[in-house]
Motif scaffolding. Structure first.
Motif, PDB file in Angstrom:
ATOM      1  N   MET A   1       0.569  -1.135  -0.232  1.00 52.44           N
ATOM      2  CA  MET A   1      -0.021  -0.066  -0.113  1.00 52.44           C
ATOM      3  C   MET A   1       0.728   1.344   0.101  1.00 52.44           C
ATOM      4  O   MET A   1       1.505   1.181   1.174  1.00 52.44           O
ATOM      5  CB  MET A   1      -1.283  -0.308   1.281  1.00 52.44           C
ATOM      6  CG  MET A   1      -1.840   1.029   1.129  1.00 52.44           C
ATOM      7  SD  MET A   1      -2.867   1.343   2.690  1.00 52.44           S
ATOM      8  CE  MET A   1      -3.543  -0.360   2.386  1.00 52.44           C
ATOM      9  N   PRO A   2       0.943   2.119  -0.796  1.00 51.51           N
ATOM     10  CA  PRO A   2       1.423   3.725  -1.216  1.00 51.51           C
ATOM     11  C   PRO A   2       0.761   4.426   0.252  1.00 51.51           C
ATOM     12  O   PRO A   2       0.732   4.358   0.789  1.00 51.51           O
ATOM     13  CB  PRO A   2       1.290   4.196  -2.329  1.00 51.51           C
ATOM     14  CG  PRO A   2       0.230   3.416  -2.688  1.00 51.51           C
ATOM     15  CD  PRO A   2      -0.530   1.680  -1.662  1.00 51.51           C
ATOM     16  N   VAL A   3       2.405   5.225   0.620  1.00 44.82           N
ATOM     17  CA  VAL A   3       2.528   6.101   2.174  1.00 44.82           C
ATOM     18  C   VAL A   3       2.836   7.497   1.788  1.00 44.82           C
ATOM     19  O   VAL A   3       3.750   7.748   0.574  1.00 44.82           O
ATOM     20  CB  VAL A   3       3.424   5.603   2.827  1.00 44.82           C
ATOM     21  CG1 VAL A   3       3.173   6.235   4.393  1.00 44.82           C
ATOM     22  CG2 VAL A   3       3.155   4.202   3.336  1.00 44.82           C
ATOM     23  N   LEU A   4       1.570   8.470   1.871  1.00 43.06           N
ATOM     24  CA  LEU A   4       1.883   9.852   1.495  1.00 43.06           C
ATOM     25  C   LEU A   4       2.241  10.363   2.594  1.00 43.06           C
ATOM     26  O   LEU A   4       1.804   9.864   3.709  1.00 43.06           O
ATOM     27  CB  LEU A   4       0.452  10.197   1.101  1.00 43.06           C
ATOM     28  CG  LEU A   4       0.068   9.419  -0.373  1.00 43.06           C
ATOM     29  CD1 LEU A   4      -1.574  10.352  -0.951  1.00 43.06           C
ATOM     30  CD2 LEU A   4       1.099   9.420  -1.351  1.00 43.06           C
ATOM     31  N   THR A   5       2.751  11.470   2.685  1.00 37.37           N
ATOM     32  CA  THR A   5       3.352  12.157   3.484  1.00 37.37           C
ATOM     33  C   THR A   5       2.899  14.316   3.671  1.00 37.37           C
ATOM     34  O   THR A   5       3.118  14.119   2.686  1.00 37.37           O
ATOM     35  CB  THR A   5       4.766  11.783   4.447  1.00 37.37           C
ATOM     36  OG1 THR A   5       4.990  12.227   3.092  1.00 37.37           O
ATOM     37  CG2 THR A   5       4.969  10.620   4.556  1.00 37.37           C
ATOM     38  N   GLY A   6       2.372  14.863   4.583  1.00 35.06           N
ATOM     39  CA  GLY A   6       2.356  15.751   4.523  1.00 35.06           C
ATOM     40  C   GLY A   6       2.611  16.701   6.328  1.00 35.06           C
ATOM     41  O   GLY A   6       1.322  16.793   6.263  1.00 35.06           O
ATOM     42  N   ILE A   7       3.486  16.843   5.930  1.00 33.87           N
ATOM     43  CA  ILE A   7       3.715  17.079   7.637  1.00 33.87           C
ATOM     44  C   ILE A   7       3.950  18.804   7.740  1.00 33.87           C
ATOM     45  O   ILE A   7       3.491  19.548   8.908  1.00 33.87           O
ATOM     46  CB  ILE A   7       5.604  16.694   7.797  1.00 33.87           C
ATOM     47  CG1 ILE A   7       5.598  14.745   7.962  1.00 33.87           C
ATOM     48  CG2 ILE A   7       6.053  16.823   9.906  1.00 33.87           C
ATOM     49  CD1 ILE A   7       7.275  14.816   8.257  1.00 33.87           C
ATOM     50  N   GLY A   8       4.698  19.746   6.520  1.00 39.46           N
ATOM     51  CA  GLY A   8       4.625  20.676   6.421  1.00 39.46           C
ATOM     52  C   GLY A   8       5.467  21.487   7.560  1.00 39.46           C
ATOM     53  O   GLY A   8       5.326  22.912   7.270  1.00 39.46           O
ATOM     54  N   HIS A   9       6.908  21.171   7.483  1.00 41.73           N
ATOM     55  CA  HIS A   9       8.176  21.723   7.482  1.00 41.73           C
ATOM     56  C   HIS A   9       8.591  21.603   6.138  1.00 41.73           C
ATOM     57  O   HIS A   9       9.291  20.833   6.073  1.00 41.73           O
ATOM     58  CB  HIS A   9       8.923  21.199   8.790  1.00 41.73           C
ATOM     59  CG  HIS A   9       8.274  20.373  10.524  1.00 41.73           C
ATOM     60  ND1 HIS A   9       7.913  22.365  10.808  1.00 41.73           N
ATOM     61  CD2 HIS A   9       6.896  19.777  11.013  1.00 41.73           C
ATOM     62  CE1 HIS A   9       6.999  22.034  11.877  1.00 41.73           C
ATOM     63  NE2 HIS A   9       6.687  20.592  11.863  1.00 41.73           N
ATOM     64  N   GLU A  10       8.578  22.624   5.773  1.00 39.30           N
ATOM     65  CA  GLU A  10       9.778  23.318   4.526  1.00 39.30           C
ATOM     66  C   GLU A  10      10.792  22.735   4.690  1.00 39.30           C
ATOM     67  O   GLU A  10      11.615  22.608   3.041  1.00 39.30           O
ATOM     68  CB  GLU A  10       8.732  24.144   3.337  1.00 39.30           C
ATOM     69  CG  GLU A  10       7.485  23.876   3.567  1.00 39.30           C
ATOM     70  CD  GLU A  10       7.855  25.615   2.703  1.00 39.30           C
ATOM     71  OE1 GLU A  10       8.174  26.360   2.098  1.00 39.30           O
ATOM     72  OE2 GLU A  10       5.584  25.711   1.569  1.00 39.30           O
ATOM     73  N   ILE A  11      11.259  23.157   5.666  1.00 38.03           N
ATOM     74  CA  ILE A  11      12.733  23.067   5.740  1.00 38.03           C
ATOM     75  C   ILE A  11      13.798  21.795   5.939  1.00 38.03           C
ATOM     76  O   ILE A  11      14.704  21.240   6.420  1.00 38.03           O
ATOM     77  CB  ILE A  11      13.390  24.557   6.416  1.00 38.03           C
ATOM     78  CG1 ILE A  11      13.076  24.214   7.850  1.00 38.03           C
ATOM     79  CG2 ILE A  11      12.595  25.586   5.603  1.00 38.03           C
ATOM     80  CD1 ILE A  11      13.647  25.634   8.667  1.00 38.03           C
TER      81      ILE A  11
ATOM     82  N   SER B   1      12.278  14.941   7.037  1.00 40.08           N
ATOM     83  CA  SER B   1      12.144  13.534   7.915  1.00 40.08           C
ATOM     84  C   SER B   1      12.035  12.227   7.182  1.00 40.08           C
ATOM     85  O   SER B   1      12.177  11.995   6.356  1.00 40.08           O
ATOM     86  CB  SER B   1      10.509  13.262   7.965  1.00 40.08           C
ATOM     87  OG  SER B   1       9.857  13.273   7.529  1.00 40.08           O
ATOM     88  N   LEU B   2      12.495  11.146   8.263  1.00 39.19           N
ATOM     89  CA  LEU B   2      12.174   9.549   7.340  1.00 39.19           C
ATOM     90  C   LEU B   2      11.385   9.283   7.234  1.00 39.19           C
ATOM     91  O   LEU B   2      11.613   8.350   5.926  1.00 39.19           O
ATOM     92  CB  LEU B   2      13.114   8.949   8.752  1.00 39.19           C
ATOM     93  CG  LEU B   2      14.321   9.028   9.084  1.00 39.19           C
ATOM     94  CD1 LEU B   2      14.940   7.880  10.370  1.00 39.19           C
ATOM     95  CD2 LEU B   2      15.613   8.796   8.331  1.00 39.19           C
ATOM     96  N   ALA B   3      10.524   9.761   7.159  1.00 38.99           N
ATOM     97  CA  ALA B   3       8.815   9.197   6.713  1.00 38.99           C
ATOM     98  C   ALA B   3       9.231  10.042   5.109  1.00 38.99           C
ATOM     99  O   ALA B   3       8.457   8.972   4.270  1.00 38.99           O
ATOM    100  CB  ALA B   3       8.070   9.547   8.087  1.00 38.99           C
ATOM    101  N   ASP B   4       9.242  10.929   5.040  1.00 35.30           N
ATOM    102  CA  ASP B   4       9.261  11.760   3.971  1.00 35.30           C
ATOM    103  C   ASP B   4      10.218  10.703   3.022  1.00 35.30           C
ATOM    104  O   ASP B   4      10.321  11.073   1.377  1.00 35.30           O
ATOM    105  CB  ASP B   4       9.625  13.202   3.765  1.00 35.30           C
ATOM    106  CG  ASP B   4       8.584  14.073   4.714  1.00 35.30           C
ATOM    107  OD1 ASP B   4       7.360  13.126   4.584  1.00 35.30           O
ATOM    108  OD2 ASP B   4       9.419  15.175   5.382  1.00 35.30           O
ATOM    109  N   VAL B   5      11.337  10.671   3.415  1.00 39.25           N
ATOM    110  CA  VAL B   5      12.470   9.828   2.343  1.00 39.25           C
ATOM    111  C   VAL B   5      11.238   8.619   1.733  1.00 39.25           C
ATOM    112  O   VAL B   5      12.076   7.933   0.925  1.00 39.25           O
ATOM    113  CB  VAL B   5      14.102   9.443   3.170  1.00 39.25           C
ATOM    114  CG1 VAL B   5      14.821   8.393   2.067  1.00 39.25           C
ATOM    115  CG2 VAL B   5      14.490  11.447   3.446  1.00 39.25           C
ATOM    116  N   VAL B   6      10.608   7.824   2.904  1.00 40.58           N
ATOM    117  CA  VAL B   6      10.706   6.249   2.459  1.00 40.58           C
ATOM    118  C   VAL B   6       9.211   6.615   2.135  1.00 40.58           C
ATOM    119  O   VAL B   6       8.887   5.322   1.198  1.00 40.58           O
ATOM    120  CB  VAL B   6      10.700   5.257   4.087  1.00 40.58           C
ATOM    121  CG1 VAL B   6      11.885   5.087   4.691  1.00 40.58           C
ATOM    122  CG2 VAL B   6       9.858   5.986   5.079  1.00 40.58           C
TER     123      VAL B   6
END
Length: 250
Positions: free
Chosen positions: A1-11, A14-19
């Motif tokens: 199942m694909p994982v999408l991230t939208g944490i909101g810190h542009e600078i 995170s590891l979640a954004d990487v994977v």
């Protein structure tokens, strides 16, 4: 199942954004992405349903057209078969009619022949009965009966004469034979022998004694004569000369 991230810190990354399958800068951007993808999927589904419906309609129309063609073919074949069957039935009815007509004609002809034969036999039978009645009337007439009676009486007299002479001759012959037999029986009657002066000696058992052998003094004998019998006692036994000569020779 694909994982999408939208944490909101542009600078920051995170590891979640990487994977993750795809990362967004903000949660709103992630939600917009998901909404767009859902709208695209719905549009794709609508297109697919439309294509399926169009294809089904095309196939249904084709099947209906083929079914109509088949129905028309079946109708034509059934009509043709019914026409052929009707022609066969008409031909069969005509054939049966002709056969029935021929059978009736043959039956009528046979009936006429049978009636003719019956008429001829009846005529011959009536003629024969008339002839028998005529001859019977002639035989039963008084004159004919008297002639038959005289003829039968003459034949009976002749037969009586033919039987009378042989019967008389045979009766006389039998009478002569009977007289001869009567004379023979009378001559052989023991009573006649006794009447001529002979006697019959009997022992105690009543048996005839015709020899002196075995007899001795004092034995009892019964003597039967022509008019009676005597009881005697032997005083002496004397043998005849002929018997003595036979004993000497033996």
């Amino acid at each position: 199942m694909p994982v999408l991230t939208g944490i909101g810190h542009e600078i920051d990354t995170s590891l979640a954004d990487v994977v993750a399958h795809k990362d967004f800068k903000t949660p709103t951007a992630c939600a917009d992405f998901l909404v767009d993808r859902v709208h695209e999927a719905l549009a794709r589904f609508e297109e697919l349903w439309q294509a399926i419906g169009d294809n089904a309609l095309e196939h249904t129309a084709a099947e209906l057209a083929e079914l109509g063609s088949t129905a028309r073919s079946v109708s034509r074949l059934a009509g043709h078969a019914l026409q052929l069957r009707e022609r066969d039935l008409v031909a069969m009815r005509r054939s049966l009619g002709r056969q029935a007509l021929h059978a009736v004609e043959r039956g009528g002809e046979q009936l006429r022949r049978g009636l003719d034969r019956l008429h001829e036999r009846s005529r011959l039978r009536i003629r024969a009965e008339d002839s028998r009645l005529y001859y019977a009337q002639r035989r039963l007439s008084p004159e004919r009966m008297r002639q038959d009676f005289d003829r039968r009486r003459t034949e009976l007299d002749r037969a009586r004469q033919r039987l009378k002479l042989p019967a008389l001759r045979r009766l006389r012959e039998q009478s002569r034979r009977l007289d001869a037999a009567r004379s023979t029986v009378r001559a052989l009657d023991p009573q006649r022998v006794l009447e001529r002066g002979y006697a019959l000696a009997l022992d105690d058992a009543g048996k005839a004694v015709n020899t002196v052998a075995g007899l001795g003094k004092g034995d009892r004998l019964g003597i039967r004569l022509a008019d009676g019998s005597l009881d005697t006692v032997i005083d002496r036994v004397r043998k005849s000369r002929v018997t003595m000569n036979r004993e000497e020779e033996s």
